[in-house]
Write a protein that holds these residues in place. Structure first.
Motif, mmCIF file in Angstrom:
data_model
loop_
_atom_site.group_PDB
_atom_site.id
_atom_site.type_symbol
_atom_site.label_atom_id
_atom_site.label_comp_id
_atom_site.label_asym_id
_atom_site.label_seq_id
_atom_site.Cartn_x
_atom_site.Cartn_y
_atom_site.Cartn_z
ATOM 1 N N SER A 218 1.235 -14.062 4.965
ATOM 2 C CA SER A 218 1.137 -12.711 4.403
ATOM 3 C C SER A 218 2.269 -11.855 4.927
ATOM 4 C CB SER A 218 -0.211 -12.079 4.747
ATOM 5 O OG SER A 218 -0.391 -12.030 6.142
ATOM 6 N N ILE A 219 2.562 -10.816 4.180
ATOM 7 C CA ILE A 219 3.635 -9.893 4.536
ATOM 8 C C ILE A 219 3.169 -8.473 4.233
ATOM 9 C CG2 ILE A 219 4.707 -10.106 2.247
ATOM 10 C CD1 ILE A 219 7.404 -9.702 3.578
ATOM 11 N N VAL A 220 3.670 -7.500 5.005
ATOM 12 C CA VAL A 220 3.323 -6.094 4.813
ATOM 13 C C VAL A 220 4.556 -5.345 4.323
ATOM 14 C CG1 VAL A 220 2.319 -4.034 5.845
ATOM 15 C CG2 VAL A 220 1.732 -6.275 6.749
ATOM 16 N N LEU A 221 4.415 -4.610 3.229
ATOM 17 C CA LEU A 221 5.498 -3.805 2.679
ATOM 18 C C LEU A 221 5.154 -2.332 2.784
ATOM 19 C CD1 LEU A 221 6.282 -5.831 -0.591
ATOM 20 C CD2 LEU A 221 7.356 -6.060 1.661
ATOM 21 N N LYS A 222 6.183 -1.521 2.808
ATOM 22 C CA LYS A 222 5.981 -0.070 2.891
ATOM 23 C C LYS A 222 5.855 0.508 1.477
ATOM 24 C CE LYS A 222 8.326 2.191 5.920
ATOM 25 N NZ LYS A 222 9.424 2.871 6.639
ATOM 26 N N THR A 223 4.791 1.265 1.241
ATOM 27 C CA THR A 223 4.579 1.908 -0.056
ATOM 28 C C THR A 223 3.833 3.211 0.149
ATOM 29 O OG1 THR A 223 3.615 1.632 -2.270
ATOM 30 C CG2 THR A 223 2.414 0.664 -0.441
ATOM 31 N N ASN A 224 4.124 4.196 -0.657
ATOM 32 C CA ASN A 224 3.467 5.497 -0.535
ATOM 33 C C ASN A 224 2.086 5.451 -1.186
ATOM 34 O OD1 ASN A 224 5.609 6.794 0.767
ATOM 35 N ND2 ASN A 224 6.638 7.179 -1.180
ATOM 36 N N ARG A 251 1.957 -8.757 -7.795
ATOM 37 C CA ARG A 251 1.078 -9.914 -8.017
ATOM 38 C C ARG A 251 1.855 -11.109 -8.561
ATOM 39 N NH1 ARG A 251 -4.736 -9.629 -11.213
ATOM 40 N NH2 ARG A 251 -5.441 -11.734 -10.644
ATOM 41 N N ARG A 252 2.825 -10.853 -9.440
ATOM 42 C CA ARG A 252 3.642 -11.942 -9.973
ATOM 43 C C ARG A 252 4.447 -12.601 -8.854
ATOM 44 N NH1 ARG A 252 8.724 -12.702 -11.344
ATOM 45 N NH2 ARG A 252 9.269 -10.552 -10.815
ATOM 46 N N LEU A 253 5.076 -11.778 -8.010
ATOM 47 C CA LEU A 253 5.853 -12.314 -6.888
ATOM 48 C C LEU A 253 4.956 -13.017 -5.881
ATOM 49 C CD1 LEU A 253 8.252 -9.282 -6.292
ATOM 50 C CD2 LEU A 253 8.809 -11.463 -7.390
ATOM 51 N N GLN A 254 3.753 -12.480 -5.711
ATOM 52 C CA GLN A 254 2.805 -13.082 -4.779
ATOM 53 C C GLN A 254 2.409 -14.487 -5.230
ATOM 54 O OE1 GLN A 254 -0.691 -10.873 -2.716
ATOM 55 N NE2 GLN A 254 -1.552 -11.674 -4.599
ATOM 56 N N ASP A 255 2.191 -14.648 -6.523
ATOM 57 C CA ASP A 255 1.826 -15.969 -7.050
ATOM 58 C C ASP A 255 3.001 -16.944 -6.992
ATOM 59 O OD1 ASP A 255 -0.664 -14.939 -7.554
ATOM 60 O OD2 ASP A 255 -0.249 -14.478 -9.666
ATOM 61 N N GLU A 256 4.198 -16.436 -7.241
ATOM 62 C CA GLU A 256 5.372 -17.309 -7.215
ATOM 63 C C GLU A 256 5.692 -17.788 -5.794
ATOM 64 O OE1 GLU A 256 8.627 -15.294 -8.965
ATOM 65 O OE2 GLU A 256 7.811 -15.348 -11.021
ATOM 66 N N CYS A 257 5.587 -16.880 -4.832
ATOM 67 C CA CYS A 257 5.946 -17.206 -3.448
ATOM 68 C C CYS A 257 4.770 -17.755 -2.647
ATOM 69 C CB CYS A 257 6.491 -15.967 -2.746
ATOM 70 S SG CYS A 257 7.945 -15.248 -3.515
ATOM 71 N N LYS A 258 3.569 -17.713 -3.253
ATOM 72 C CA LYS A 258 2.364 -18.177 -2.563
ATOM 73 C C LYS A 258 2.218 -17.473 -1.213
ATOM 74 C CE LYS A 258 2.553 -22.700 -4.805
ATOM 75 N NZ LYS A 258 1.588 -22.286 -5.824
ATOM 76 N N MET A 259 2.249 -16.165 -1.274
ATOM 77 C CA MET A 259 2.179 -15.350 -0.069
ATOM 78 C C MET A 259 1.383 -14.084 -0.358
ATOM 79 S SD MET A 259 5.329 -13.663 2.077
ATOM 80 C CE MET A 259 5.990 -15.275 2.462
ATOM 81 N N GLN A 260 0.395 -13.795 0.500
ATOM 82 C CA GLN A 260 -0.375 -12.572 0.355
ATOM 83 C C GLN A 260 0.493 -11.369 0.714
ATOM 84 O OE1 GLN A 260 -3.010 -13.453 -1.658
ATOM 85 N NE2 GLN A 260 -3.961 -11.780 -0.556
ATOM 86 N N THR A 261 0.462 -10.345 -0.130
ATOM 87 C CA THR A 261 1.301 -9.168 0.066
ATOM 88 C C THR A 261 0.426 -7.928 0.175
ATOM 89 O OG1 THR A 261 2.999 -10.224 -1.297
ATOM 90 C CG2 THR A 261 3.276 -7.882 -0.820
ATOM 91 N N TYR A 262 0.587 -7.203 1.268
ATOM 92 C CA TYR A 262 -0.172 -5.976 1.512
ATOM 93 C C TYR A 262 0.796 -4.800 1.603
ATOM 94 C CZ TYR A 262 -3.508 -9.533 3.060
ATOM 95 O OH TYR A 262 -4.318 -10.633 3.129
ATOM 96 N N GLY A 263 0.288 -3.615 1.353
ATOM 97 C CA GLY A 263 1.129 -2.425 1.412
ATOM 98 C C GLY A 263 0.424 -1.256 2.062
ATOM 99 N N ASN A 264 1.151 -0.503 2.860
ATOM 100 C CA ASN A 264 0.650 0.756 3.411
ATOM 101 C C ASN A 264 1.829 1.694 3.666
ATOM 102 O OD1 ASN A 264 1.820 -0.079 5.857
ATOM 103 N ND2 ASN A 264 -0.106 -0.965 6.588
ATOM 104 N N LYS A 265 1.550 2.864 4.170
ATOM 105 C CA LYS A 265 2.570 3.900 4.293
ATOM 106 C C LYS A 265 3.622 3.554 5.330
ATOM 107 C CE LYS A 265 3.028 8.910 4.868
ATOM 108 N NZ LYS A 265 2.301 10.184 5.127
#
Length: 339
Positions: A218-224, A251-265
């Protein structure tokens, strides 16, 4: 025969002492005077804020208060904010010599690339690099000093921040080897005590990845976050913190890379994401009634009361890796079975 200077009669050389009659007042003081005047009258306001003035000076202060009332909107903006209420003058952003927007974006790109190599950026490093960028565009160090106030504004404008330096220090090879041996002994004892035959290793690297074999990274990205409370709640519950439009691409990138993606501030792992990660990896496992052991490092967001209670409901026993020894106690991501 040498010339003798005329002796001074007064200590200050005969000049008049400064009286500071025209010194500007803070925005907090002006706002207090305006509010007091609106609640009473001018004579009481003068007695309250300028009790020692008389005659012409009193008339000048009266006109000054009327001028403050005229500029009430500006004074309220400066006097009601903690960061500006002690100021006497307000300057718009960019009044002083600063780097251009294009140059700042280049500096942000450099910070991003530097951090991509898992190298921390400190305030001193930012100071040195900013002066070099200014030198490239022919701004001298006397005109642009990269002061701490500029650095704070730069970080705020681009949503950056410095991480606190850890206090663990550097461990010797002997200490690391002993830590691995002690961890293995304690882990085996814990597995026998709990009757656990499967151990999962979740290692969090500086790039904010969570790994474990047979568990999705899994990976964490910054999003407002959304400004609407209901929408913000839906995004957290159904789209891992992303908006409904951005979630389609994520979601498309998550399925392609087989990686859970989360976002917070902040783009940083927290206790809420730890709960979501536990749910994703352990809630729907094949044998939900079987207790498993999860190796987790000494990261604060892994060990809150909320996370520990939720792990208990999922029958996942958390086992702490000693601080400062993650690199040797969790060198690879494994799913181990006890013989």
């Amino acid at each position: 025969m040498g010339s003798e200077r005329r002796p001074r009669i007064k200590e200050n050389g005969g000049g008049r002492p400064k009286r500071y009659n025209n010194a500007p007042l803070t925005y907090e003081f002006r706002l207090q005077a305006i509010r007091f005047f609106e609640a009473s009258q001018m004579q009481k306001t003068l007695e309250r804020f300028y009790p020692d003035t008389q005659g012409k000076s009193r008339d000048i202060k009266c006109k000054l208060i009327y001028l403050w009332v005229k500029n009430k909107a500006k004074i309220e903006r400066g006097g009601s904010v903690h960061t500006t209420r002690a100021m006497r003058k307000l300057r718009k952003a960019g009044t002083a010599t600063v780097l251009s927007q294009e140059t700042e974006l280049q500096l942000v790109e450099w910070i991003t690339d530097y951090r991509a190599e898992v190298s921390p950026v400190s305030a001193v490093l930012l100071y040195i690099k900013a002066l070099k960028f200014a030198e490239v565009i022919d701004i001298s160090s006397s005109d642009f000093t990269a002061s701490w106030t500029w650095r704070l504004g730069f970080l705020k404008r681009h949503g950056l921040r410095f991480r606190a330096r850890t206090r663990q220090g550097q461990n010797s090879r002997e200490e690391s080897a002993q830590a691995v041996e002690d961890l293995n002994d304690k882990r085996k004892e814990e597995m026998h005590r709990l009757g656990v035959d499967v151990v999962h290793n979740a290692n969090q690297t500086p790039a904010c990845f969570e790994h474990a074999r047979k568990l999705t990274p899994s990976i964490v990205l910054k999003t407002n976050p959304s400004n609407i409370p209901e929408m913000r709640k839906q995004n957290c519950e159904h789209r891992y913190g992303f908006g409904k439009h951005l979630w389609k691409e994520i979601r498309r990138l998550q399925d392609e890379c087989k990686m859970q993606t989360y976002g917070n501030k902040t783009g940083w792992w927290n206790a809420g994401l730890s709960v979501v990660w536990l749910d994703y990896n352990f809630n729907d496992r094949i044998h939900p009634d079987c207790l498993v052991l999860l190796l987790w490092d000494d990261f604060s967001s892994h060990w809150t009361d909320e996370v520990k209670a939720h792990a208990k409901t999922l029958k996942a026993h958390l086992f702490k890796v000693p601080g400062g020894h993650t690199s040797v106690c969790q060198p690879v991501d494994i799913a181990e079975t006890l013989d």
